[in-house]
Design a protein around this motif. Sequence first.
Motif, PDB file in Angstrom:
ATOM      1  N   ILE A 260       0.854  -1.202   0.000  1.00  0.00           N
ATOM      2  CA  ILE A 260       0.000   0.000   0.000  1.00  0.00           C
ATOM      3  C   ILE A 260       0.886   1.248   0.000  1.00  0.00           C
ATOM      4  N   ILE A 261       0.582   2.151  -0.936  1.00  0.00           N
ATOM      5  CA  ILE A 261       1.213   3.482  -0.925  1.00  0.00           C
ATOM      6  C   ILE A 261       0.075   4.466  -0.696  1.00  0.00           C
ATOM      7  N   ILE A 262       0.279   5.440   0.168  1.00  0.00           N
ATOM      8  CA  ILE A 262      -0.756   6.449   0.389  1.00  0.00           C
ATOM      9  C   ILE A 262      -0.129   7.827   0.218  1.00  0.00           C
ATOM     10  N   THR A 263      -0.859   8.724  -0.445  1.00  0.00           N
ATOM     11  CA  THR A 263      -0.279  10.045  -0.722  1.00  0.00           C
ATOM     12  C   THR A 263      -1.142  11.159  -0.147  1.00  0.00           C
ATOM     13  N   LYS A 264      -0.507  12.250   0.174  1.00  0.00           N
ATOM     14  CA  LYS A 264      -1.146  13.539   0.404  1.00  0.00           C
ATOM     15  C   LYS A 264      -0.055  14.595   0.342  1.00  0.00           C
ATOM     16  N   ARG A 265      -0.456  15.865   0.326  1.00  0.00           N
ATOM     17  CA  ARG A 265       0.578  16.898   0.213  1.00  0.00           C
ATOM     18  C   ARG A 265       1.318  17.060   1.532  1.00  0.00           C
ATOM     19  N   ASN A 266       0.559  17.122   2.630  1.00  0.00           N
ATOM     20  CA  ASN A 266       1.201  17.241   3.939  1.00  0.00           C
ATOM     21  C   ASN A 266       1.245  15.863   4.587  1.00  0.00           C
ATOM     22  N   ILE A 267       2.372  15.161   4.398  1.00  0.00           N
ATOM     23  CA  ILE A 267       2.409  13.750   4.832  1.00  0.00           C
ATOM     24  C   ILE A 267       2.648  13.592   6.335  1.00  0.00           C
ATOM     25  N   SER A 268       2.846  14.724   7.043  1.00  0.00           N
ATOM     26  CA  SER A 268       3.158  14.610   8.485  1.00  0.00           C
ATOM     27  C   SER A 268       1.988  14.019   9.273  1.00  0.00           C
ATOM     28  N   THR A 269       0.775  14.078   8.714  1.00  0.00           N
ATOM     29  CA  THR A 269      -0.386  13.541   9.447  1.00  0.00           C
ATOM     30  C   THR A 269      -0.505  12.015   9.298  1.00  0.00           C
ATOM     31  N   LEU A 270       0.384  11.426   8.496  1.00  0.00           N
ATOM     32  CA  LEU A 270       0.261   9.983   8.226  1.00  0.00           C
ATOM     33  C   LEU A 270       1.382   9.161   8.856  1.00  0.00           C
ATOM     34  N   THR A 271       2.026   9.722   9.902  1.00  0.00           N
ATOM     35  CA  THR A 271       3.171   9.004  10.481  1.00  0.00           C
ATOM     36  C   THR A 271       2.751   7.653  11.087  1.00  0.00           C
ATOM     37  N   GLU A 272       1.528   7.595  11.630  1.00  0.00           N
ATOM     38  CA  GLU A 272       1.080   6.319  12.239  1.00  0.00           C
ATOM     39  C   GLU A 272       1.005   5.221  11.175  1.00  0.00           C
ATOM     40  N   LEU A 273       0.476   5.569   9.994  1.00  0.00           N
ATOM     41  CA  LEU A 273       0.407   4.566   8.917  1.00  0.00           C
ATOM     42  C   LEU A 273       1.813   4.191   8.465  1.00  0.00           C
ATOM     43  N   GLY A 274       2.697   5.188   8.439  1.00  0.00           N
ATOM     44  CA  GLY A 274       4.098   4.944   8.071  1.00  0.00           C
ATOM     45  C   GLY A 274       4.731   3.935   9.025  1.00  0.00           C
ATOM     46  N   LYS A 275       4.422   4.091  10.314  1.00  0.00           N
ATOM     47  CA  LYS A 275       5.001   3.176  11.320  1.00  0.00           C
ATOM     48  C   LYS A 275       4.519   1.742  11.100  1.00  0.00           C
ATOM     49  N   LYS A 276       3.338   1.600  10.498  1.00  0.00           N
ATOM     50  CA  LYS A 276       2.809   0.244  10.251  1.00  0.00           C
ATOM     51  C   LYS A 276       3.414  -0.386   8.991  1.00  0.00           C
ATOM     52  N   GLY A 277       4.263   0.371   8.283  1.00  0.00           N
ATOM     53  CA  GLY A 277       4.937  -0.189   7.116  1.00  0.00           C
ATOM     54  C   GLY A 277       4.345   0.227   5.785  1.00  0.00           C
ATOM     55  N   ILE A 278       3.282   1.058   5.841  1.00  0.00           N
ATOM     56  CA  ILE A 278       2.706   1.579   4.595  1.00  0.00           C
ATOM     57  C   ILE A 278       3.601   2.708   4.095  1.00  0.00           C
ATOM     58  N   GLU A 279       3.780   2.767   2.773  1.00  0.00           N
ATOM     59  CA  GLU A 279       4.620   3.835   2.227  1.00  0.00           C
ATOM     60  C   GLU A 279       3.805   5.124   2.112  1.00  0.00           C
ATOM     61  N   VAL A 280       4.319   6.180   2.734  1.00  0.00           N
ATOM     62  CA  VAL A 280       3.616   7.467   2.738  1.00  0.00           C
ATOM     63  C   VAL A 280       4.445   8.450   1.930  1.00  0.00           C
ATOM     64  N   ILE A 281       3.878   8.957   0.829  1.00  0.00           N
ATOM     65  CA  ILE A 281       4.657   9.877  -0.009  1.00  0.00           C
ATOM     66  C   ILE A 281       3.793  11.050  -0.486  1.00  0.00           C
ATOM     67  N   GLY A 282       4.457  12.066  -1.024  1.00  0.00           N
ATOM     68  CA  GLY A 282       3.734  13.236  -1.504  1.00  0.00           C
ATOM     69  C   GLY A 282       3.619  13.263  -3.020  1.00  0.00           C
ATOM     70  N   ASP A 283       4.206  12.278  -3.684  1.00  0.00           N
ATOM     71  CA  ASP A 283       4.280  12.304  -5.146  1.00  0.00           C
ATOM     72  C   ASP A 283       3.256  11.327  -5.751  1.00  0.00           C
ATOM     73  N   ASN A 284       2.140  11.869  -6.240  1.00  0.00           N
ATOM     74  CA  ASN A 284       1.071  11.018  -6.786  1.00  0.00           C
ATOM     75  C   ASN A 284       1.537  10.210  -7.994  1.00  0.00           C
ATOM     76  N   SER A 285       2.312  10.846  -8.878  1.00  0.00           N
ATOM     77  CA  SER A 285       2.734  10.162 -10.106  1.00  0.00           C
ATOM     78  C   SER A 285       3.592   8.947  -9.781  1.00  0.00           C
ATOM     79  N   ASP A 286       4.494   9.108  -8.830  1.00  0.00           N
ATOM     80  CA  ASP A 286       5.351   8.001  -8.426  1.00  0.00           C
ATOM     81  C   ASP A 286       4.493   6.855  -7.873  1.00  0.00           C
ATOM     82  N   ALA A 287       3.491   7.213  -7.054  1.00  0.00           N
ATOM     83  CA  ALA A 287       2.607   6.189  -6.473  1.00  0.00           C
ATOM     84  C   ALA A 287       1.874   5.438  -7.583  1.00  0.00           C
TER      85      ALA A 287
END
Length: 264
Positions: free
Chosen positions: A32-59
Amino acid sequence: MSKKIAIIGGGNLGTAIAEGLLKSKFSVPKDIIITKRNISTLTELGKKGIEVIGDNSDAVLRSEIIILAVKPFQVKDVLEGIKNQLSSNHILVSVVTGVLIAEIEEVISKKLPLFRAMPNTAIAISESMTCLSHTNAAKHDINYVHELFSKLGKVTTIEEKLMNAATVLGACGTAFAMRYIRANIQGGIEIGFDALTASLIAAQTVKGAAELLLQNGTHPEQEIDKVTTPKGCTIVGLNEMEHQGFSSSLIKGISTSYSKIATD
Ligand SMILES: NC(=O)c1ccc[n+]([C@@H]2O[C@H](COP(=O)([O-])OP(=O)(O)OC[C@H]3O[C@@H](n4cnc5c(N)ncnc54)[C@H](OP(=O)(O)O)[C@@H]3O)[C@@H](O)[C@H]2O)c1
């Protein structure tokens, strides 16, 4: 093998979908990759091993399933940003309210399996009712998306022209049910319960009533017949509610919501 899923828009719904897919084991975190512009709100998902990024095209480039979960007014810009990376190998699922399949196709100007999904807020606890419609989708695509949302609650496929109706009955319906429960709590307090006990009794009773219908496949009136003794307290209460316009007010509320959504 599980497919790689990109969730574009990691807000309330996007994160609830990610959490549900993990909890149900439909996906492993690395898929799972999840994106948003301000990725600081997704640190909990990041800790679970989900990739959190700001680049939609890359995702999009690194995924097979794209779940679009941004606000309706953001859809056009987001799609413009990823349309060059989208190909017929992708499945695109939009959970965005009120944006038509044809409008999405017009922006991306290419044909790919395209789904609209209308879940409700109970998706956060994997108890959503999700209505799906689709275009250009093969049987295996349809099965896959159906299976995905089945992990997050119940699913039915509808014609796209019924999506507004699905929004009212399934998504606004959560608020309608909450008001019904709240009124029960208010009544429960009037007849002697404290608020906490009244809330528990009201919510569990509604949950049990809904489960009777879902598990027995019965009509509500069949279940009502089982609890209405002739001359008893249930039937007098029910009839008084009807004299006061109970069913009529619900039907009018649903149709008013539908008129509003249809004209917006
Ligand atoms: N909530 C529900 O129960 C529900 C039910 C049915 C349908 N829907 C639909 O689902 C959609 C999302 O609803 P929501 O409640 O989850 O809204 P939300 O919490 O506002 O989430 C939208 C997310 O999109 C992100 N975003 C905005 N621009 C972006 C961009 N360019 N690239 C990547 N991410 C971007 C935002 O984060 P940043 O600002 O940090 O980028 C935000 O986290 C809406 O269209 C809504 O109509 C919601």
